[in-house]
Design an enzyme around this catalytic site. Structure first.
Site, PDB file in Angstrom:
ATOM      1  N   GLU A 105       0.792  -1.224   0.000  1.00  0.00           N
ATOM      2  CA  GLU A 105       0.000   0.000   0.000  1.00  0.00           C
ATOM      3  C   GLU A 105       0.828   1.279   0.000  1.00  0.00           C
ATOM      4  O   GLU A 105       0.641   2.156   0.845  1.00  0.00           O
ATOM      5  CB  GLU A 105      -0.979  -0.015   1.178  1.00  0.00           C
ATOM      6  CG  GLU A 105      -1.946  -1.178   1.080  1.00  0.00           C
ATOM      7  CD  GLU A 105      -2.979  -1.178   2.190  1.00  0.00           C
ATOM      8  OE1 GLU A 105      -2.786  -0.457   3.186  1.00  0.00           O
ATOM      9  OE2 GLU A 105      -3.994  -1.888   2.050  1.00  0.00           O
ATOM     10  N   GLU A 110      -5.959  -8.302  -1.043  1.00  0.00           N
ATOM     11  CA  GLU A 110      -6.488  -8.147   0.321  1.00  0.00           C
ATOM     12  C   GLU A 110      -7.960  -7.778   0.237  1.00  0.00           C
ATOM     13  O   GLU A 110      -8.327  -6.886  -0.525  1.00  0.00           O
ATOM     14  CB  GLU A 110      -5.779  -7.028   1.100  1.00  0.00           C
ATOM     15  CG  GLU A 110      -4.379  -7.319   1.553  1.00  0.00           C
ATOM     16  CD  GLU A 110      -3.876  -6.237   2.500  1.00  0.00           C
ATOM     17  OE1 GLU A 110      -4.716  -5.591   3.178  1.00  0.00           O
ATOM     18  OE2 GLU A 110      -2.657  -6.030   2.560  1.00  0.00           O
TER      19      GLU A 110
END
Length: 592
Positions: free
Chosen positions: A188, A309
Site C-alpha cells: 500500500e 487483500e
C-alpha cells in the site's frame, strides 16, 4: 518439493499460467509468518496456518518478508542493509514447509505503514532517529523514502541480499524456488501532496526492474489499494471516497510498466464506506470496484488482476461498532467471491483472491478481520498437524515435563488470555494495561495514526495497518511479557529446552486490549465460502473456465463461460464447479 511446485507461475497476457495450464487461486494473508517462524517456540502457530490453508483449498499465502529496526521483535533487518541470519533461517523453514504442502508464497518487501518497520524505518536510519517515539513524521515524512538516495540504496541492498539467499534447507536460492510465487515491492505505497503520484510511480518502476533482473522467473507486483488517479479520469467515480485520488497511488499509471506481471487491488468496505451505508449500496460498490479494475486490466493493461487483500468485520464482535452494520461478514464474502467467480469463469483477468487474514486459533483477533478455523477432526492429508501435536505431547510426557497447551487452548471463554504463549501485544497495549487506560484512550491512540478519513467522519482509523486498513495492533512491537521475571515455570523450561527464548506466561484480562474472537470456534460461514471458492479455483486450474458452468434456477446447465455476462449476471442461478455439493452461490439471487 511437491509436483505442483515444480513449475513457476508465470504471466501470459491476462492470465497466470503454470506450464501450459491456467493458474487461478484462492489465498489468504498472514502477515506474521516470518517473525513467528524465526522463533522455534512459535512455529506451531505457523504450521497451524499452513495446515488450515490446505483445509481451505488455498494455494497461495501472502506474508511479510521484512521486519525492520532494532525495536522490532525478531527483526529481519536490525541495522541498515544487514539481514539477521537467525530470522533468515526461519524464512528458510517457512519456505520449505509451504513447499511441502504445495502452497506458494507471495512475499512483501516493505510497508508504507510503520508496522514492522517498513518505509519509516529507512527514514529513521537515514536521519539518525533512534526509535519510533522520537520520529516526527511532519519533519521526516515517509515520502522521503522514495526520493532519498541513501534510503533507496539501503532498501536495494537488503532486497538484493534477500533474493540472493540460498535456502539452507532446500539448497535453492530464493530467486530460483517456485514455492515463492512472486515478490510484492511494497504494501500500500502512498505519497500525498503535489508530485506524490510521480514519486510512487518512479519508485515502483525502477524497483520492479531491479527485482526482475534478480528474479526473472518469479512474478513481480506492488500491493496498491487500487485507487484511480489522474491517468484515468473516467474511472474516478469508482473510488470509494473523494480524496482517494490524492493518495499518490495511481492504479493505471503504476501498473503500465512491463516489469510488473500482475495488478493488485485491496477492498475494505468497513474502512472506505460510512458505517450507515445501505446494504444494496455496499454491494454495488464492491462489485463495481472489482469489475472496473478487471475491465481496465483486460482492455488496457493486458495483465492479470489479483484481489490481494479483502476483509469484512463481523458486526457482532468487539469491532462491530466500527463496521458497516447493514452487511455481515458472510454476505460480504459471498458478494465478493461471487463477483470474482463470474470474472474468473468468464475467462477474464481475475486470477486470484487473498482474504485478510487467516490466523492460528491462538492468535488474538486484533483488528476484527481475522479468520480462524475450528480444530480439525482428523489429521489433514499430508499436513501432519495433529500428528506433530501428539508427538510433542508424548515427548514432553517422557521427560516428565508439562507439555504446552496446543494452539487454541487459551481461555477465551473466561475472558483470560495466556500471553506467554502469544507474541502479539504491542508496547502501547502493555503500557495502557499497566496504567489502567480506558477504552477511549485506546481509540484515541488508534485514531492518531490516521488523518485522511474525509469519507466517513467518526469511522475507525483506516489503518497503520499490518496490511490494508486494519488497526495498528499486531506483533510489530512485541515485548515478551515477563521475560525478565525471576520466576520459573514448566512452560518456560520447555521453551528453553526447545531452543526458544525463555518466557514466563502471564495471564491478563483481554478486556483491557483490543481483542475479540474465540479460539475454539467452529468454521464460520465466511471461511466455508472461501473454502468452496478455493475448490472451484482448483477445478479451473485443472480444466479451465469451461469446467465451470452456470446452473439456472430450472436446473439447466450452460456449458462454458460464454453464456455468462460479467456485466449483468444471471438471476436465480448458482455456480457449479463439477464437484459434489460444491454449488458456490447456493442458488442465491444476484442483485444485478
Amino acid at each position: 518439493m511437491s509436483a505442483s511446485q515444480k513449475c513457476f507461475v508465470q504471466r501470459k497476457g491476462t492470465r497466470l499460467v503454470v506450464g501450459s495450464d491456467s493458474f487461478y487461486f484462492a489465498g489468504a494473508n498472514c502477515h506474521y509468518l516470518l517473525t513467528h517462524a524465526a522463533n522455534e517456540s512459535q512455529r506451531p502457530l505457523v504450521l497451524e496456518v499452513l495446515d488450515d490453508a490446505q483445509r481451505l483449498n488455498l494455494t497461495v499465502l501472502r506474508c511479510w518478508a521484512f521486519c525492520d529496526g532494532p525495536d522490532e521483535w525478531n527483526a529481519l533487518q536490525r541495522e541498515p542493509g544487514q539481514l539477521c541470519e537467525h530470522v533468515l533461517e526461519g524464512l528458510d523453514w517457512l519456505v520449505e514447509e509451504a513447499g511441502r504442502r504445495g502452497l506458494r508464497l507471495l512475499l512483501v518487501l516493505t510497508n508504507y505503514w510503520p508496522d514492522y518497520g517498513g518505509m519509516p524505518a529507512y527514514v529513521r536510519w537515514r536521519f539518525g532517529i533512534p526509535d519510533r517515539s522520537s520520529h516526527d513524521t511532519k519533519t521526516h515524512p515517509t515520502s522521503l523514502f522514495y526520493t532519498d538516495p541513501q534510503c533507496q540504496a539501503t532498501f536495494r541492498r537488503a532486497t538484493g541480499a534477500l533474493l540472493a539467499r540460498v535456502n539452507r534447507r532446500t539448497g535453492l536460492p530464493y530467486a530460483a524456488d517456485p514455492t515463492i510465487m512472486g515478490w510484492e515491492l511494497a504494501n500500500e505505497p502512498r505519497c500525498e501532496g503535489p508530485g506524490g503520484a510521480d514519486m510512487v510511480r518512479e519508485f515502483v518502476w525502477s524497483t520492479a526492474e531491479f527485482v526482475k533482473r534478480l528474479a526473472p522467473r518469479q512474478l513481480v507486483t506492488v500491493g496498491l489499494e487500487g485507487f484511480f488517479g489522474a491517468s484515468t479520469p473516467d474511472l474516478l467515480q469508482h473510488n470509494p471516497y473523494s480524496s482517494a485520488s490524492s493518495h499518490g497511488s495511481d492504479f493505471a499509471a503504476v501498473f503500465a510498466h512491463p516489469a510488473l506481471d500482475f495488478a493488485s487491488i485491496h477492498l475494505y468496505p468497513d474502512q472506505w464506506c460510512p458505517p450507515a451505508t445501505p446494504r444494496a449500496e455496499l454491494k454495488n460498490f464492491m462489485r463495481s470496484w472489482i469489475r472496473s479494475h478487471a475491465a481496465l486490466c483486460g482492455e488496457r493493461l493486458n495483465k492479470p488482476l489479483v484481489l490481494s487483500e479483502f476483509g469484512k468485520r463481523d458486526p457482532m464482535t468487539y469491532h462491530g461498532r466500527d463496521c458497516s452494520h447493514h452487511m455481515n461478514r458472510m454476505e460480504a464474502f459471498t458478494e465478493v467471491l461471487d463477483c470474482c467467480m463470474e470474472l474468473a469463469t468468464a475467462g477474464g483477468p481475475l486470477a486470484g483472491v487473498c482474504a485478510w487474514m487467516l490466523a492460528a486459533r491462538q492468535y488474538p483477533d486484533y483488528d476484527g478481520y481475522t479468520l480462524k478455523l475450528g480444530p480439525p477432526s482428523t489429521t489433514p492429508a499430508g499436513a501432519g498437524g495433529a500428528r506433530r501435536s501428539c508427538e510433542l505431547q508424548a515427548a514432553h510426557a517422557a521427560k516428565g515435563d508439562v507439555a504446552p497447551a496446543p494452539a487454541g487452548e487459551a481461555e477465551w471463554g473466561s475472558g483470560r488470555l495466556d500471553l506467554g504463549r502469544d507474541t502479539g501485544p504491542l508496547r502501547d497495549i502493555q503500557e495502557s494495561a499497566q496504567e489502567g487506560a480506558e477504552e477511549e484512550q485506546n481509540d484515541e491512540e488508534e485514531q492518531s495514526h490516521w488523518k485522511d478519513q474525509d469519507q466517513h467522519p467518526g469511522a475507525p482509523p483506516m489503518g497503520t495497518k499490518q496490511g490494508g486498513g486494519r488497526s495498528s495492533c499486531g506483533d510489530s512491537d512485541v515485548r515478551l511479557f515477563g521475560a525478565t521475571s525471576g520466576s520459573s515455570t514448566a512452560a518456560q523450561k520447555t521453551a528453553a529446552a526447545d531452543g526458544g527464548p525463555q518466557q514466563v506466561p502471564q495471564v491478563l484480562h483481554y478486556s483491557q486490549y483490543i481483542y475479540s474472537g474465540h479460539c475454539n470456534q467452529a468454521d464460520e460461514p465466511a471461511v466455508e465460502a472461501l473454502q468452496q471458492y478455493g475448490a472451484v479455483m482448483k477445478r479451473l486450474c485443472l480444466l479451465g473456465p469451461s469446467a465451470v458452468a452456470w446452473a439456472s434456477g430450472s436446473g439447466e446447465q450452460e456449458a462454458g463461460p460464454k453464456g455468462v455476462s460479467t456485466a449483468s449476471g444471471r438471476n436465480g442461478g448458482s455456480w457449479w464447479c463439477g464437484l459434489p455439493t460444491a454449488c458456490f452461490g447456493r442458488g442465491r439471487k444476484h442483485p444485478d
